[in-house]
Enzyme design. Structure first.
Site, PDB file in Angstrom:
ATOM      1  N   ASP A  38      17.337  -4.672  -6.873  1.00 25.50           N
ATOM      2  CA  ASP A  38      16.388  -5.466  -6.754  1.00 25.50           C
ATOM      3  C   ASP A  38      16.712  -6.638  -5.737  1.00 25.50           C
ATOM      4  O   ASP A  38      18.116  -6.790  -5.477  1.00 25.50           O
ATOM      5  CB  ASP A  38      15.711  -6.107  -7.926  1.00 25.50           C
ATOM      6  CG  ASP A  38      14.308  -6.363  -7.850  1.00 25.50           C
ATOM      7  OD1 ASP A  38      13.782  -7.279  -6.846  1.00 25.50           O
ATOM      8  OD2 ASP A  38      13.281  -5.872  -8.505  1.00 25.50           O
ATOM      9  N   ASP A  64      18.377  -4.929  -1.028  1.00 28.19           N
ATOM     10  CA  ASP A  64      17.105  -4.691  -0.362  1.00 28.19           C
ATOM     11  C   ASP A  64      16.792  -3.504   0.415  1.00 28.19           C
ATOM     12  O   ASP A  64      17.601  -3.055   1.298  1.00 28.19           O
ATOM     13  CB  ASP A  64      17.147  -6.090   0.874  1.00 28.19           C
ATOM     14  CG  ASP A  64      15.994  -5.964   1.532  1.00 28.19           C
ATOM     15  OD1 ASP A  64      15.019  -5.161   1.450  1.00 28.19           O
ATOM     16  OD2 ASP A  64      15.767  -7.242   2.124  1.00 28.19           O
ATOM     17  N   VAL A  65      15.665  -2.783   0.057  1.00 31.38           N
ATOM     18  CA  VAL A  65      15.397  -1.636   0.263  1.00 31.38           C
ATOM     19  C   VAL A  65      15.086  -1.423   1.814  1.00 31.38           C
ATOM     20  O   VAL A  65      15.051  -0.286   2.413  1.00 31.38           O
ATOM     21  CB  VAL A  65      14.301  -0.816  -0.395  1.00 31.38           C
ATOM     22  CG1 VAL A  65      14.638  -0.742  -1.676  1.00 31.38           C
ATOM     23  CG2 VAL A  65      13.076  -1.535  -0.357  1.00 31.38           C
ATOM     24  N   ASN A  91      10.789   2.538  -6.655  1.00 29.83           N
ATOM     25  CA  ASN A  91       9.713   1.642  -7.145  1.00 29.83           C
ATOM     26  C   ASN A  91       9.192   0.503  -6.498  1.00 29.83           C
ATOM     27  O   ASN A  91       8.184  -0.073  -6.685  1.00 29.83           O
ATOM     28  CB  ASN A  91       9.910   1.358  -8.640  1.00 29.83           C
ATOM     29  CG  ASN A  91       9.242   0.241  -9.308  1.00 29.83           C
ATOM     30  OD1 ASN A  91       8.238   0.563  -9.588  1.00 29.83           O
ATOM     31  ND2 ASN A  91       9.855  -1.011  -9.252  1.00 29.83           N
ATOM     32  N   TYR A 157      -1.283  -1.566   2.638  1.00 29.57           N
ATOM     33  CA  TYR A 157      -0.965  -0.891   1.340  1.00 29.57           C
ATOM     34  C   TYR A 157      -1.535   0.382   1.010  1.00 29.57           C
ATOM     35  O   TYR A 157      -0.495   1.269   0.541  1.00 29.57           O
ATOM     36  CB  TYR A 157      -1.515  -1.963   0.235  1.00 29.57           C
ATOM     37  CG  TYR A 157      -0.768  -1.610  -1.196  1.00 29.57           C
ATOM     38  CD1 TYR A 157       0.476  -2.116  -1.728  1.00 29.57           C
ATOM     39  CD2 TYR A 157      -1.523  -0.902  -2.051  1.00 29.57           C
ATOM     40  CE1 TYR A 157       0.984  -1.558  -2.891  1.00 29.57           C
ATOM     41  CE2 TYR A 157      -1.259  -0.453  -3.269  1.00 29.57           C
ATOM     42  CZ  TYR A 157       0.062  -1.054  -3.774  1.00 29.57           C
ATOM     43  OH  TYR A 157       0.633  -0.649  -5.020  1.00 29.57           O
ATOM     44  N   LYS A 161       0.862   3.787   0.858  1.00 30.19           N
ATOM     45  CA  LYS A 161       0.973   4.737  -0.486  1.00 30.19           C
ATOM     46  C   LYS A 161       0.385   6.012  -0.039  1.00 30.19           C
ATOM     47  O   LYS A 161       1.155   7.015  -0.601  1.00 30.19           O
ATOM     48  CB  LYS A 161       0.120   4.107  -1.585  1.00 30.19           C
ATOM     49  CG  LYS A 161       0.797   2.691  -2.136  1.00 30.19           C
ATOM     50  CD  LYS A 161       2.147   2.608  -2.473  1.00 30.19           C
ATOM     51  CE  LYS A 161       2.534   1.614  -3.142  1.00 30.19           C
ATOM     52  NZ  LYS A 161       4.086   1.913  -3.754  1.00 30.19           N
ATOM     53  N   THR A 192       1.033  -6.469 -14.376  1.00 31.76           N
ATOM     54  CA  THR A 192       2.332  -7.012 -13.885  1.00 31.76           C
ATOM     55  C   THR A 192       2.006  -8.352 -12.775  1.00 31.76           C
ATOM     56  O   THR A 192       0.839  -8.518 -12.638  1.00 31.76           O
ATOM     57  CB  THR A 192       3.171  -5.917 -12.844  1.00 31.76           C
ATOM     58  OG1 THR A 192       2.229  -5.739 -11.749  1.00 31.76           O
ATOM     59  CG2 THR A 192       3.251  -4.638 -13.704  1.00 31.76           C
TER      60      THR A 192
HETATM   61  N1  LIG Z   1       0.825  -3.115 -10.985  1.00 31.60           N
HETATM   62  C1  LIG Z   1      -0.113  -2.026 -10.553  1.00 31.60           C
HETATM   63  O1  LIG Z   1      -1.342  -2.170 -10.885  1.00 31.60           O
HETATM   64  C2  LIG Z   1       0.319  -1.165  -9.465  1.00 31.60           C
HETATM   65  C3  LIG Z   1      -0.659  -0.307  -9.145  1.00 31.60           C
HETATM   66  C4  LIG Z   1      -0.331   0.839  -8.294  1.00 31.60           C
HETATM   67  C5  LIG Z   1       0.975   0.999  -7.885  1.00 31.60           C
HETATM   68  N2  LIG Z   1       1.884   0.096  -8.011  1.00 31.60           N
HETATM   69  C6  LIG Z   1       3.237   0.182  -7.634  1.00 31.60           C
HETATM   70  O2  LIG Z   1       4.194   0.048  -8.733  1.00 31.60           O
HETATM   71  C7  LIG Z   1       5.495  -0.419  -8.134  1.00 31.60           C
HETATM   72  C8  LIG Z   1       5.963  -1.817  -8.978  1.00 31.60           C
HETATM   73  O3  LIG Z   1       4.945  -2.817  -8.683  1.00 31.60           O
HETATM   74  P1  LIG Z   1       4.939  -3.818  -9.913  1.00 31.60           P
HETATM   75  O4  LIG Z   1       3.327  -3.648 -10.172  1.00 31.60           O
HETATM   76  O5  LIG Z   1       5.722  -3.682 -10.980  1.00 31.60           O
HETATM   77  O6  LIG Z   1       5.094  -5.248  -8.943  1.00 31.60           O
HETATM   78  P2  LIG Z   1       6.180  -6.212  -9.109  1.00 31.60           P
HETATM   79  O7  LIG Z   1       5.772  -7.232  -7.909  1.00 31.60           O
HETATM   80  O8  LIG Z   1       6.130  -7.093 -10.403  1.00 31.60           O
HETATM   81  O9  LIG Z   1       7.438  -5.615  -8.787  1.00 31.60           O
HETATM   82  C9  LIG Z   1       7.856  -5.162  -7.490  1.00 31.60           C
HETATM   83  C10 LIG Z   1       9.413  -5.400  -7.544  1.00 31.60           C
HETATM   84  O10 LIG Z   1       9.728  -4.775  -6.234  1.00 31.60           O
HETATM   85  C11 LIG Z   1      10.803  -5.872  -5.608  1.00 31.60           C
HETATM   86  N3  LIG Z   1      11.036  -5.957  -4.187  1.00 31.60           N
HETATM   87  C12 LIG Z   1      10.081  -6.412  -3.555  1.00 31.60           C
HETATM   88  N4  LIG Z   1      10.694  -6.088  -2.360  1.00 31.60           N
HETATM   89  C13 LIG Z   1      11.808  -5.443  -2.417  1.00 31.60           C
HETATM   90  C14 LIG Z   1      12.943  -5.264  -1.048  1.00 31.60           C
HETATM   91  N5  LIG Z   1      12.618  -5.376  -0.152  1.00 31.60           N
HETATM   92  N6  LIG Z   1      14.035  -4.510  -1.837  1.00 31.60           N
HETATM   93  C15 LIG Z   1      14.208  -4.559  -3.252  1.00 31.60           C
HETATM   94  N7  LIG Z   1      13.427  -4.646  -4.125  1.00 31.60           N
HETATM   95  C16 LIG Z   1      12.078  -5.279  -3.576  1.00 31.60           C
HETATM   96  C17 LIG Z   1      10.335  -7.233  -6.320  1.00 31.60           C
HETATM   97  O11 LIG Z   1      11.369  -8.174  -6.287  1.00 31.60           O
HETATM   98  C18 LIG Z   1      10.075  -6.820  -7.526  1.00 31.60           C
HETATM   99  O12 LIG Z   1      11.037  -6.677  -8.702  1.00 31.60           O
HETATM  100  C19 LIG Z   1       5.109  -0.901  -6.523  1.00 31.60           C
HETATM  101  O13 LIG Z   1       5.579   0.054  -5.609  1.00 31.60           O
HETATM  102  C20 LIG Z   1       3.623  -0.888  -6.544  1.00 31.60           C
HETATM  103  O14 LIG Z   1       3.024  -0.774  -5.170  1.00 31.60           O
HETATM  104  C21 LIG Z   1       1.657  -1.022  -9.001  1.00 31.60           C
END
Ligand SMILES: NC(=O)c1ccc[n+]([C@@H]2O[C@H](COP(=O)([O-])OP(=O)(O)OC[C@H]3O[C@@H](n4cnc5c(N)ncnc54)[C@H](O)[C@@H]3O)[C@@H](O)[C@H]2O)c1
Length: 257
Positions: A38, A64-65, A91, A157, A161, A192
């Site tokens: 992360d 950083d991805v 993720n 977004y 996806k 989250t």
């Molecule tokens: N929460 C939801 O309802 C939901 C729904 C559909 C999809 N998602 C997907 O699930 C995944 C996780 O989301 P979440 O809800 O836990 O959000 P979140 O914001 O709590 O977590 C996202 C994580 O990604 C990390 N991140 C962001 N940019 C980064 C980078 N450049 N390099 C490395 N890490 C990075 C952040 O620091 C964080 O820890 C995401 O891909 C999101 O699109 C979430």
């Protein structure tokens, strides 16, 4: 009894919090050695310590991805530390701006694509040689119901996806011959910080916002990060050894309507 992911070495991107953190905890509980990656170093290190206290094996790496050289170097370090790489969970993701398409700037578009699409590309690209070396592997891409349906919001977004779902199917066809499986999980509204931030920005109270998100779902409730983690566990484990190219919906029935 051995865990469901016993002995597997799995990299989780964006693993420091939210869905990623739940994935790290569940995988570690089921016997995987977890590389938490992360850009949130404090949260990542705290999670590493929490998993270790619970008897699991985990190590945090800053990655950083969006930076290809960083991805390459960190994966090399993980392979050195753990001896092999069997699994990758793509993720890390950001929501980006919530404006109608005609108001989105090129910069805002590129920012979301860099993390959600290019990040998945870089991580997949650089994990493949290790998986080939290990005789196979499992890649799980966290997409979203937003890759399948419109909801009149966050255009970059949605596009990102949709791309992740297409990349999942195509990479499944490219790497099946190497015994590397590639699947996607599509979460619905999962509790989250990402969803909390949307509610705060909308001006609704947290309780009102939670109700609004829950109302999208047939089951009428929000999803827990752990529910997504169990879908990932299945796809990382050998229980899914004949599952590839699939899109597993964990959306409380949102898209069944
Ligand atoms: N929460 C939801 O309802 C939901 C729904 C559909 C999809 N998602 C997907 O699930 C995944 C996780 O989301 P979440 O809800 O836990 O959000 P979140 O914001 O709590 O977590 C996202 C994580 O990604 C990390 N991140 C962001 N940019 C980064 C980078 N450049 N390099 C490395 N890490 C990075 C952040 O620091 C964080 O820890 C995401 O891909 C999101 O699109 C979430």
């Amino acid at each position: 009894m051995p865990g469901r992911a016993e002995g597997k070495v799995v990299i989780v991107t964006g693993g420091a919090r939210g869905i990623g953190a739940a994935i790290c905890e569940v995988l570690a509980r089921e016997g995987a050695k977890v590389a938490i990656t992360d850009i949130l170093d404090k949260e990542g290190k705290e999670l590493e310590e929490k998993i270790r206290r619970q008897g699991g094996i985990a190590k945090y790496y800053h990655m950083d991805v969006t930076k290809e050289s960083e991805v390459k170097d960190v994966f090399a370090q993980i392979a050195k530390d753990f001896g092999k790489i069997n699994g990758l969970v793509n993720n890390a993701g950001i929501l980006g701006v919530n404006k109608p398409t005609h108001e989105v700037t090129e910069e805002e578009w590129d920012k979301v694509m860099a993390v959600n699409v290019k990040g998945v590309f870089f991580c997949t690209k650089h994990v493949i040689p290790y998986m080939k070396e290990a005789g196979g592997g499992s890649i799980v891409n966290i997409a979203s119901v937003y890759g399948l349906i419109g909801n009149a919001d966050v255009p970059p977004y949605h596009a990102s996806k949709g791309a992740v779902i297409a990349m999942t199917k195509n990479d499944a066809t490219i790497y099946a011959k190497d015994n590397i499986r590639v699947n996607a999980v599509c979460p619905g509204a999962t509790w989250t910080k990402m969803v909390e931030d949307i509610i705060i920005k909308s001006g609704m109270s947290i309780e009102e916002g939670k109700k609004a998100f829950a109302s999208f779902h047939l089951l009428g409730r929000l999803i827990d990060p752990e529910d997504q983690a169990y879908a990932v566990l299945y796809l990382i484990s050998d229980e899914s050894k004949n599952v590839t190219g699939t899109t597993l919906l964990v959306d409380a029935g949102w898209t069944a309507k």
